[in-house]
Design a protein around this motif. Structure first.
Motif, PDB file in Angstrom:
ATOM      1  N   THR A 290       0.854  -1.176   0.000  1.00 55.83           N
ATOM      2  CA  THR A 290       0.000   0.000   0.000  1.00 55.83           C
ATOM      3  C   THR A 290       0.892   1.228   0.000  1.00 55.83           C
ATOM      4  O   THR A 290       2.076   1.155   0.335  1.00 55.83           O
TER       5      THR A 290
ATOM      6  N   LYS B  42       0.606   5.755   0.644  1.00 55.36           N
ATOM      7  CA  LYS B  42      -0.157   6.975   0.903  1.00 55.36           C
ATOM      8  C   LYS B  42       0.026   7.915  -0.277  1.00 55.36           C
ATOM      9  O   LYS B  42       1.142   8.213  -0.668  1.00 55.36           O
TER      10      LYS B  42
ATOM     11  N   GLU C  35     -12.295  -2.565   7.544  1.00 53.08           N
ATOM     12  CA  GLU C  35     -11.526  -1.988   6.446  1.00 53.08           C
ATOM     13  C   GLU C  35     -11.975  -2.575   5.113  1.00 53.08           C
ATOM     14  O   GLU C  35     -12.065  -3.788   4.960  1.00 53.08           O
TER      15      GLU C  35
ATOM     16  N   TYR D 155      -8.774   2.647  -2.726  1.00 49.93           N
ATOM     17  CA  TYR D 155      -8.206   3.174  -1.490  1.00 49.93           C
ATOM     18  C   TYR D 155      -8.883   2.496  -0.314  1.00 49.93           C
ATOM     19  O   TYR D 155     -10.035   2.065  -0.407  1.00 49.93           O
TER      20      TYR D 155
ATOM     21  N   THR E 248      -4.881   5.900   1.191  1.00 54.97           N
ATOM     22  CA  THR E 248      -3.994   4.739   1.253  1.00 54.97           C
ATOM     23  C   THR E 248      -4.416   3.833   0.112  1.00 54.97           C
ATOM     24  O   THR E 248      -5.476   3.207   0.159  1.00 54.97           O
TER      25      THR E 248
END
Length: 79
Positions: free
Chosen positions: A18, A20, A45, A36, A25
């Motif tokens: 992953t 940023k 999540e 994301y 993210t």
């Protein structure tokens, strides 16, 4: 010399990493779609699809510094 940032980012994401980027993210789904990570009150999540033009993605990646893009280490396949 390094590959262009967007290729390095895609390589990282493709290998399950992953990163940023612009407050998101980013990750890639199992079926290869860019998204994301977000939070769902019911599912925890989740990966939300990110529908942006490729030129926008490239511009965002170009704003990253080399230190912002982790190196990926290829994994050896077990025999």
């Amino acid at each position: 010399m390094f590959k262009p940032n967007y290729l390095r980012v895609l390589d990282l994401l493709e290998k399950g990493g992953t990163i940023k980027l612009k407050g998101f993210t980013l990750a890639i789904s199992e079926d290869g779609k860019l998204g994301y990570l977000g939070q769902s009150s019911q599912q925890g999540e989740v990966l939300m699809l990110l529908d942006i033009p490729i030129n926008t993605f490239i511009e965002w990646c170009n704003e990253l510094e080399d230190k912002d893009i982790p190196f990926t280490i290829p994994q050896l396949k077990s025999r």
